[in-house]
Write a protein that holds these residues in place. Structure first.
Motif, PDB file in Angstrom:
ATOM      1  N   ASP A 164      36.984  30.636  38.157  1.00 12.63           N
ATOM      2  CA  ASP A 164      37.694  31.215  39.296  1.00 12.63           C
ATOM      3  C   ASP A 164      39.116  31.641  38.941  1.00 12.63           C
ATOM      4  O   ASP A 164      39.955  31.801  39.825  1.00 12.63           O
ATOM      5  N   THR A 165      39.399  31.837  37.647  1.00 14.81           N
ATOM      6  CA  THR A 165      40.744  32.223  37.237  1.00 14.81           C
ATOM      7  C   THR A 165      41.220  33.479  37.954  1.00 14.81           C
ATOM      8  O   THR A 165      42.359  33.551  38.429  1.00 14.81           O
ATOM      9  N   ALA A 166      40.355  34.487  38.027  1.00 14.59           N
ATOM     10  CA  ALA A 166      40.747  35.739  38.681  1.00 14.59           C
ATOM     11  C   ALA A 166      41.156  35.489  40.126  1.00 14.59           C
ATOM     12  O   ALA A 166      42.159  36.046  40.603  1.00 14.59           O
ATOM     13  N   THR A 167      40.409  34.646  40.820  1.00 17.79           N
ATOM     14  CA  THR A 167      40.735  34.344  42.217  1.00 17.79           C
ATOM     15  C   THR A 167      42.085  33.654  42.326  1.00 17.79           C
ATOM     16  O   THR A 167      42.887  33.950  43.230  1.00 17.79           O
ATOM     17  N   ARG A 168      42.361  32.733  41.404  1.00 17.33           N
ATOM     18  CA  ARG A 168      43.639  32.025  41.456  1.00 17.33           C
ATOM     19  C   ARG A 168      44.808  32.959  41.152  1.00 17.33           C
ATOM     20  O   ARG A 168      45.894  32.824  41.725  1.00 17.33           O
ATOM     21  N   LEU A 169      44.607  33.913  40.249  1.00 13.50           N
ATOM     22  CA  LEU A 169      45.661  34.894  39.983  1.00 13.50           C
ATOM     23  C   LEU A 169      45.909  35.762  41.213  1.00 13.50           C
ATOM     24  O   LEU A 169      47.064  36.090  41.533  1.00 13.50           O
ATOM     25  N   ILE A 170      44.839  36.130  41.895  1.00 17.49           N
ATOM     26  CA  ILE A 170      44.966  36.950  43.096  1.00 17.49           C
ATOM     27  C   ILE A 170      45.716  36.187  44.176  1.00 17.49           C
ATOM     28  O   ILE A 170      46.579  36.734  44.882  1.00 17.49           O
ATOM     29  N   ASP A 171      45.415  34.901  44.340  1.00 12.19           N
ATOM     30  CA  ASP A 171      46.131  34.084  45.313  1.00 12.19           C
ATOM     31  C   ASP A 171      47.628  34.060  45.008  1.00 12.19           C
ATOM     32  O   ASP A 171      48.462  34.186  45.910  1.00 12.19           O
ATOM     33  N   ALA A 172      47.957  33.894  43.726  1.00 18.07           N
ATOM     34  CA  ALA A 172      49.366  33.858  43.332  1.00 18.07           C
ATOM     35  C   ALA A 172      50.049  35.194  43.595  1.00 18.07           C
ATOM     36  O   ALA A 172      51.188  35.242  44.070  1.00 18.07           O
ATOM     37  N   LEU A 173      49.353  36.281  43.294  1.00 16.79           N
ATOM     38  CA  LEU A 173      49.934  37.611  43.519  1.00 16.79           C
ATOM     39  C   LEU A 173      50.113  37.875  45.011  1.00 16.79           C
ATOM     40  O   LEU A 173      51.100  38.492  45.434  1.00 16.79           O
ATOM     41  N   ALA A 174      49.177  37.403  45.830  1.00 21.38           N
ATOM     42  CA  ALA A 174      49.297  37.575  47.278  1.00 21.38           C
ATOM     43  C   ALA A 174      50.533  36.857  47.812  1.00 21.38           C
ATOM     44  O   ALA A 174      51.279  37.399  48.643  1.00 21.38           O
TER      45      ALA A 174
ATOM     46  N   PHE B  76      36.015  40.396  28.485  1.00 22.21           N
ATOM     47  CA  PHE B  76      36.887  39.259  28.733  1.00 22.21           C
ATOM     48  C   PHE B  76      36.671  38.690  30.128  1.00 22.21           C
ATOM     49  O   PHE B  76      37.318  37.719  30.513  1.00 22.21           O
ATOM     50  N   LEU B  77      35.790  39.290  30.878  1.00 21.83           N
ATOM     51  CA  LEU B  77      35.447  38.828  32.216  1.00 21.83           C
ATOM     52  C   LEU B  77      33.948  39.023  32.382  1.00 21.83           C
ATOM     53  O   LEU B  77      33.407  40.057  31.990  1.00 21.83           O
ATOM     54  N   GLU B  78      33.288  38.012  32.946  1.00 15.52           N
ATOM     55  CA  GLU B  78      31.839  38.079  33.102  1.00 15.52           C
ATOM     56  C   GLU B  78      31.427  39.338  33.859  1.00 15.52           C
ATOM     57  O   GLU B  78      32.071  39.738  34.827  1.00 15.52           O
ATOM     58  N   ALA B  79      30.336  39.955  33.416  1.00 10.87           N
ATOM     59  CA  ALA B  79      29.878  41.211  34.008  1.00 10.87           C
ATOM     60  C   ALA B  79      29.451  41.049  35.459  1.00 10.87           C
ATOM     61  O   ALA B  79      29.496  42.008  36.241  1.00 10.87           O
ATOM     62  N   ASP B  80      29.026  39.830  35.840  1.00 10.02           N
ATOM     63  CA  ASP B  80      28.565  39.633  37.215  1.00 10.02           C
ATOM     64  C   ASP B  80      29.690  39.315  38.195  1.00 10.02           C
ATOM     65  O   ASP B  80      29.455  39.120  39.380  1.00 10.02           O
ATOM     66  N   VAL B  81      30.937  39.273  37.713  1.00  6.87           N
ATOM     67  CA  VAL B  81      32.072  39.086  38.614  1.00  6.87           C
ATOM     68  C   VAL B  81      32.281  40.364  39.421  1.00  6.87           C
ATOM     69  O   VAL B  81      32.326  41.463  38.860  1.00  6.87           O
ATOM     70  N   ASP B  82      32.396  40.239  40.726  1.00  8.12           N
ATOM     71  CA  ASP B  82      32.554  41.391  41.610  1.00  8.12           C
ATOM     72  C   ASP B  82      34.036  41.753  41.708  1.00  8.12           C
ATOM     73  O   ASP B  82      34.785  41.172  42.488  1.00  8.12           O
ATOM     74  N   ALA B  83      34.453  42.724  40.883  1.00 11.21           N
ATOM     75  CA  ALA B  83      35.862  43.117  40.849  1.00 11.21           C
ATOM     76  C   ALA B  83      36.322  43.678  42.189  1.00 11.21           C
ATOM     77  O   ALA B  83      37.460  43.442  42.614  1.00 11.21           O
ATOM     78  N   VAL B  84      35.448  44.419  42.866  1.00 15.11           N
ATOM     79  CA  VAL B  84      35.816  44.995  44.166  1.00 15.11           C
ATOM     80  C   VAL B  84      36.053  43.888  45.190  1.00 15.11           C
ATOM     81  O   VAL B  84      37.015  43.934  45.965  1.00 15.11           O
ATOM     82  N   ALA B  85      35.199  42.873  45.179  1.00 13.98           N
ATOM     83  CA  ALA B  85      35.357  41.759  46.120  1.00 13.98           C
ATOM     84  C   ALA B  85      36.654  41.010  45.865  1.00 13.98           C
ATOM     85  O   ALA B  85      37.341  40.583  46.814  1.00 13.98           O
ATOM     86  N   ILE B  86      37.029  40.847  44.601  1.00 10.89           N
ATOM     87  CA  ILE B  86      38.281  40.145  44.277  1.00 10.89           C
ATOM     88  C   ILE B  86      39.477  40.971  44.727  1.00 10.89           C
ATOM     89  O   ILE B  86      40.451  40.448  45.272  1.00 10.89           O
ATOM     90  N   GLY B  87      39.412  42.288  44.510  1.00 11.48           N
ATOM     91  CA  GLY B  87      40.487  43.152  44.995  1.00 11.48           C
ATOM     92  C   GLY B  87      40.627  43.096  46.497  1.00 11.48           C
ATOM     93  O   GLY B  87      41.744  43.035  47.039  1.00 11.48           O
ATOM     94  N   ASN B  88      39.496  43.095  47.198  1.00 14.67           N
ATOM     95  CA  ASN B  88      39.531  42.981  48.662  1.00 14.67           C
ATOM     96  C   ASN B  88      40.057  41.621  49.101  1.00 14.67           C
ATOM     97  O   ASN B  88      40.710  41.493  50.153  1.00 14.67           O
ATOM     98  N   ALA B  89      39.780  40.601  48.286  1.00 15.24           N
ATOM     99  CA  ALA B  89      40.240  39.252  48.636  1.00 15.24           C
ATOM    100  C   ALA B  89      41.761  39.168  48.637  1.00 15.24           C
ATOM    101  O   ALA B  89      42.343  38.378  49.397  1.00 15.24           O
ATOM    102  N   LEU B  90      42.414  39.979  47.796  1.00 11.66           N
ATOM    103  CA  LEU B  90      43.874  40.001  47.817  1.00 11.66           C
ATOM    104  C   LEU B  90      44.388  40.406  49.187  1.00 11.66           C
ATOM    105  O   LEU B  90      45.293  39.772  49.747  1.00 11.66           O
ATOM    106  N   ALA B  91      43.812  41.468  49.737  1.00 11.95           N
ATOM    107  CA  ALA B  91      44.237  41.942  51.053  1.00 11.95           C
ATOM    108  C   ALA B  91      43.989  40.875  52.116  1.00 11.95           C
ATOM    109  O   ALA B  91      44.827  40.677  53.015  1.00 11.95           O
ATOM    110  N   GLU B  92      42.869  40.187  52.024  1.00 11.10           N
ATOM    111  CA  GLU B  92      42.552  39.145  53.009  1.00 11.10           C
ATOM    112  C   GLU B  92      43.517  37.975  52.901  1.00 11.10           C
ATOM    113  O   GLU B  92      44.021  37.471  53.908  1.00 11.10           O
ATOM    114  N   ARG B  93      43.778  37.543  51.678  1.00  6.24           N
ATOM    115  CA  ARG B  93      44.701  36.433  51.461  1.00  6.24           C
ATOM    116  C   ARG B  93      46.102  36.798  51.931  1.00  6.24           C
ATOM    117  O   ARG B  93      46.782  36.010  52.587  1.00  6.24           O
ATOM    118  N   TYR B  94      46.541  38.004  51.597  1.00  6.75           N
ATOM    119  CA  TYR B  94      47.860  38.476  52.019  1.00  6.75           C
ATOM    120  C   TYR B  94      47.951  38.497  53.539  1.00  6.75           C
ATOM    121  O   TYR B  94      48.926  38.001  54.131  1.00  6.75           O
TER     122      TYR B  94
END
Length: 428
Positions: free
Chosen positions: A129-139, A213-231
């Motif tokens: 969940d590293t990507a998610t934690r980075l997104i939380d920090a950026l938010a 460097f990131l698993e192919a099954d990680v949903d990049a669009v969902a993580i990007g959208n999660a930034l907006a939701e967290r913010y």
């Protein structure tokens, strides 16, 4: 040919005479290795180098003169507003080559110790969940910038540095050249910044996937959208108006407590009632991040990240209960915890391993390791024993975070055999 004399113009809040010793007559891309700090370079629109200066490391970026001055002033303003960002050192103009050719101006900032670009983080064995934690920090960073009236204009993972903060990360703005500071941002400005962030992040994560460097099954669009939701969730928690009946006045303190739990202090709260006094409306007017870190600083003098402070305060509270000192002055107990628990534990780390992580992060991981050993062995493992095990079995295998600052994803494999430099070696 007689070299053209330099007529340097140095703008700095606290000028360092050692700045004159650096080879400003040479294009930054060609600076000699003995001048540079042993740090791999990262991705940037501009030429960037790390150099030693008076026992510290600075980042030097070649950039147009007007933009350099503007970014320098913006970073100074953000520093005064206590927003997480790199600290500006100065701007140097008037550079010329020995042949008299003009060279670009440079912006100088302090190297942010123990910070990592996002690509370097994905080179390590981190949790999924590293990507998610980075997104939380950026938010959180984006909310803090917007509360301060700063419009970024180019929000991305690439323009951000991350420092470990217990189990999370803290994000720092590293590139302010597209930004602008206002008294207050409009809804449109905030929305545009957020959309730029979402699009950039999706692209950056897809680029990581392309480089494996990131698993192919990680949903990049969902993580990007999660930034907006967290913010959006955090912005509402910090700014929205809350209404309740006059008899529910306890909700005023509940709102303050909720913001404290999120890591924010309420500097000013607007409380109003309707005409007949039956309804109360509250809205935070001034909120300051760093609730737990300020409390820890006041009690111990330790300057650490917000979530590190939260973890250390929890250990302090446990120490206070275990020693049955709840009735004593908290500051006295905190002093004994600092000198009897925290400092001895951190000192058990050999000098050659101290460049791995900052002390508060090491202590946080020590607490985790102690808990793991206690669960495994079904007993309360003493901190001395846990520290010995951690130093022997865990810390030596951790990547040295100073040594990979700025590594490009594509260069990770090439630099894997580079010598490891800890902070003492870099600045010594």
């Amino acid at each position: 040919m007689t070299p053209t004399p330099q007529r340097l113009q140095i703008t700095a809040a606290r000028p360092d005479p050692a700045l004159l010793d650096l080879p400003w007559h040479i294009p930054l891309e060609e600076w000699p290795a003995e001048t540079l700090a042993a740090l791999p370079r990262g991705i940037s629109r501009h030429i960037v180098r790390f150099a030693r200066l008076s026992g510290r490391v600075v980042a030097i970026k070649e950039i147009g003169e007007t933009v350099a001055y503007r970014e320098y002033e913006l970073l100074r303003q953000l520093d005064r507003l206590d927003v997480p960002s790199v600290e500006p050192v100065g701007v140097i103009t008037g550079r010329r080559s020995p042949e008299g050719e003009p060279l670009e101006a440079v912006l100088i900032t302090k190297h942010l110790q123990f910070s990592l670009p996002y690509r370097a983080l994905f080179s390590q064995s981190l949790r999924p969940d590293t990507a998610t934690r980075l997104i939380d920090a950026l938010a959180v960073l984006l909310v803090r910038l917007h509360l301060a009236g700063f419009y970024w204009g180019d929000v991305s993972l690439s323009n951000t540095l991350f420092r470990r903060d217990a189990e999370t990360f803290e994000a720092y703005l590293v590139d302010a050249e597209t930004g602008d500071l206002h008294d207050k941002l409009s809804e449109g400005q905030r929305a545009y910044d957020l959309e730029v962030a979402r699009v950039n992040i999706i692209g950056e994560l897809m680029d990581l996937q392309a480089g494996e460097f990131l698993e192919a099954d990680v949903d990049a669009v969902a993580i990007g959208n999660a930034l907006a939701e967290r913010y959006t969730d955090l912005w509402r928690a910090l700014t929205e108006v809350e209404s309740f009946g006059y008899g529910d006045r306890w909700r005023v303190q509940a709102r303050i407590d909720r913001l404290n739990d999120l890591g924010f202090d309420v500097g000013e709260l607007d409380i109003t009632t309707d005409v007949d006094g039956t309804t109360v409306r509250i809205q935070p007017k001034v909120v300051d991040a760093g609730h737990h870190s300020r409390r820890l600083m006041r009690l111990t003098g330790l300057d650490v990240g917000e979530n590190q402070a939260r973890r250390l305060l929890n250990d302090l509270d446990e120490y206070r209960a275990a020693t049955d000192r709840q009735a004593e002055d908290e500051s006295f107990v905190a002093h004994d915890w600092l000198t009897g628990v925290f400092e001895p534990a951190v000192r058990r780390v050999p000098r050659e391993l101290r460049g791995k992580l900052e002390p508060a992060q090491i202590f946080h991981e020590l607490l985790d390791h102690r808990w793991y050993l206690s669960e495994q062995q079904n007993r309360d493992v003493p901190m001395k024993e846990a520290a010995k095990s951690y130093v022997k079995d865990i810390l030596p295998n951790r990547p040295d975070e100073q040594s990979i600052l700025g590594v490009q994803a594509g260069d990770i494999r090439e630099t894997a055999q580079m010598p490891i430099f800890d902070e003492d070696q870099i600045i010594g």
